[in-house]
Design an enzyme around this catalytic site. Structure first.
Site, PDB file in Angstrom:
ATOM      1  CG  ASP A  11       9.353  51.918  85.344  1.00 49.79           C
ATOM      2  OD1 ASP A  11      10.408  52.467  84.948  1.00 49.79           O
ATOM      3  OD2 ASP A  11       8.656  51.216  84.588  1.00 49.79           O
ATOM      4  CG  ASP A  15      15.427  49.999  81.074  1.00 44.83           C
ATOM      5  OD1 ASP A  15      14.812  49.439  82.000  1.00 44.83           O
ATOM      6  OD2 ASP A  15      14.835  50.537  80.110  1.00 44.83           O
ATOM      7  CG  ASP A  16      13.882  52.173  85.231  1.00 46.61           C
ATOM      8  OD1 ASP A  16      13.260  53.225  85.049  1.00 46.61           O
ATOM      9  OD2 ASP A  16      13.507  51.066  84.794  1.00 46.61           O
ATOM     10  CB  THR A 128      13.551  56.172  82.863  1.00 47.22           C
ATOM     11  OG1 THR A 128      13.661  55.882  84.264  1.00 47.22           O
ATOM     12  CG2 THR A 128      14.608  57.196  82.471  1.00 47.22           C
ATOM     13  CG  ASN A 163       8.526  48.402  73.985  1.00 50.54           C
ATOM     14  OD1 ASN A 163       7.451  48.972  74.196  1.00 50.54           O
ATOM     15  ND2 ASN A 163       9.595  48.617  74.726  1.00 50.54           N
ATOM     16  CD  GLU A 169       7.868  53.339  75.840  1.00 52.30           C
ATOM     17  OE1 GLU A 169       8.574  52.823  76.727  1.00 52.30           O
ATOM     18  OE2 GLU A 169       7.015  54.237  76.058  1.00 52.30           O
ATOM     19  CG  ASN A 171       8.491  53.827  80.216  1.00 55.23           C
ATOM     20  OD1 ASN A 171       8.333  52.918  81.027  1.00 55.23           O
ATOM     21  ND2 ASN A 171       9.691  54.294  79.898  1.00 55.23           N
ATOM     22  CG  HIS A 243      14.863  50.925  76.334  1.00 57.82           C
ATOM     23  ND1 HIS A 243      14.497  51.116  75.018  1.00 57.82           N
ATOM     24  CD2 HIS A 243      14.749  49.595  76.571  1.00 57.82           C
ATOM     25  CE1 HIS A 243      14.192  49.947  74.476  1.00 57.82           C
ATOM     26  NE2 HIS A 243      14.320  49.009  75.395  1.00 57.82           N
ATOM     27  CG  ASP A 244      14.815  53.495  81.417  1.00 53.66           C
ATOM     28  OD1 ASP A 244      14.126  53.761  80.409  1.00 53.66           O
ATOM     29  OD2 ASP A 244      14.390  52.797  82.353  1.00 53.66           O
TER      30      ASP A 244
END
Length: 315
Positions: A11, A15-16, A128, A163, A169, A171, A243-244
């Site tokens: 998405d 970070d993606d 992700t 978060n 979280e 996602n 993250h991702d």
């Protein structure tokens, strides 16, 4: 060296974008396609962002497909915090050239199933964003999905708070029904959640090292936006979470993390525990748990590999 065929399901926020760059740079990966989802931004804009990042890192030949544009049980609505964290355009308000390559016309979930049929256990899928595309593909053709060699997700939180709520979280919270379908299926899944991603941090000391090329400076601008937001929202961390890209790294090299084997579920009732990822009490005695939950990370070694990949891309 065996090369993994990889599909990223993104998405495309900041970070993606780093996850895409990491996959392109890793010599053990052949990125055969990107599948977009809603989440940080709408699915169609996520696809356009993915094409822009692919162009930035010199990977224009990787096709991008659009998957689900809404969660399984409700309509997607972008929340204000996503604009705050990723910028209105999803990539830190940095303007990148309009990609010349169009989005592929094939439906994203169809592409995923076709690739699973073709490559079987040679295929790695890293999600992700929300797990809607994976859950939909599982609903359509579980036998084909079971052929996939490696499914790794960035999502969930088992040992730390969420978060977006105290238990959720982002996602998973975008589509808890899909996440629960994935966790309670008999697909083998590796969960790279906040338990490890909140410990894996990047600062401007690192991004400044990319500014030797125009493309590297653009990526540094994108990530510095993210770092500045983290400094405001999460000053206790001392950097932005990877993250991702960590999920991509773990999909390639599982030794970056320590995992525990569990049967997981997601709370889908609309109460204080909505979208919580937790052990499934109904399957506690199942001798073959299907989820590996990452609970510790070799953050220093991972960051070294991450930086080597990005220096290779941008020097």
């Amino acid at each position: 060296m065996s090369v993994q065929k990889m599909i990223l399901d993104v998405d495309t926020g900041i970070d993606d974008a780093m996850a895409i760059a990491y996959a392109v740079a890793d010599p053990e990966v052949e990125l055969i396609g990107i599948l977009s989802s809603f989440g940080n931004i709408e699915a169609d804009r996520a696809a356009q962002n993915a094409l822009k990042i692919l162009h930035l890192v010199g990977a224009n030949d990787v096709p991008v497909f659009i998957g689900h544009q809404n969660p399984l049980d409700h309509n997607y609505q972008r929340i204000d915090v996503n604009s705050q964290i990723h910028g209105e355009n999803g990539i830190g308000e940095v303007e990148l050239p309009t990609p010349t390559q169009p989005v592929a016309t094939q439906d994203g979930v169809d592409f995923l199933l076709t690739a699973a049929q073709e490559y079987g256990d040679q295929l790695t899928v890293v999600a992700t964003g929300p797990m809607t595309n994976l859950a939909s593909a599982w609903e359509q053709d579980p036998a084909t999905m079971k052929k996939i060699g490696n499914i790794t997700i960035m999502g969930g939180a088992l040992t730390v708070p969420g978060n977006v709520t105290p238990v959720a979280e982002a996602n998973v919270e975008q589509d808890p029904v899909a996440a629960n379908q994935l966790f309670t299926s008999d697909l083998n899944v590796t969960m790279v959640g906040l338990d490890v991603t909140l410990r894996t941090l990047l600062t401007k000391d690192e991004t400044s090292q990319w500014r030797t090329t125009e493309a590297g400076s653009k990526m540094a601008d994108i990530v510095d936006f993210y770092i500045d937001v983290y400094a405001d929202l999460y000053p206790e961390l001392g950097g932005c979470s990877l993250h991702d890209p960590l999920a991509v790294g773990v999909a390639i090299d599982s030794s970056f993390v320590t995992t525990i084997d569990m049967n997981m579920m997601v709370t889908t009732e609309h109460d204080a525990y909505y979208a919580r990822t937790i052990g499934d009490k109904a399957r506690l005695n199942d001798p073959n748990p299907n989820v590996k939950v990452a609970v510790a990370v070799d953050k220093d070694r991972y960051l070294q590999v991450f930086m080597n990949h990005f220096k290779q891309l941008f020097n």
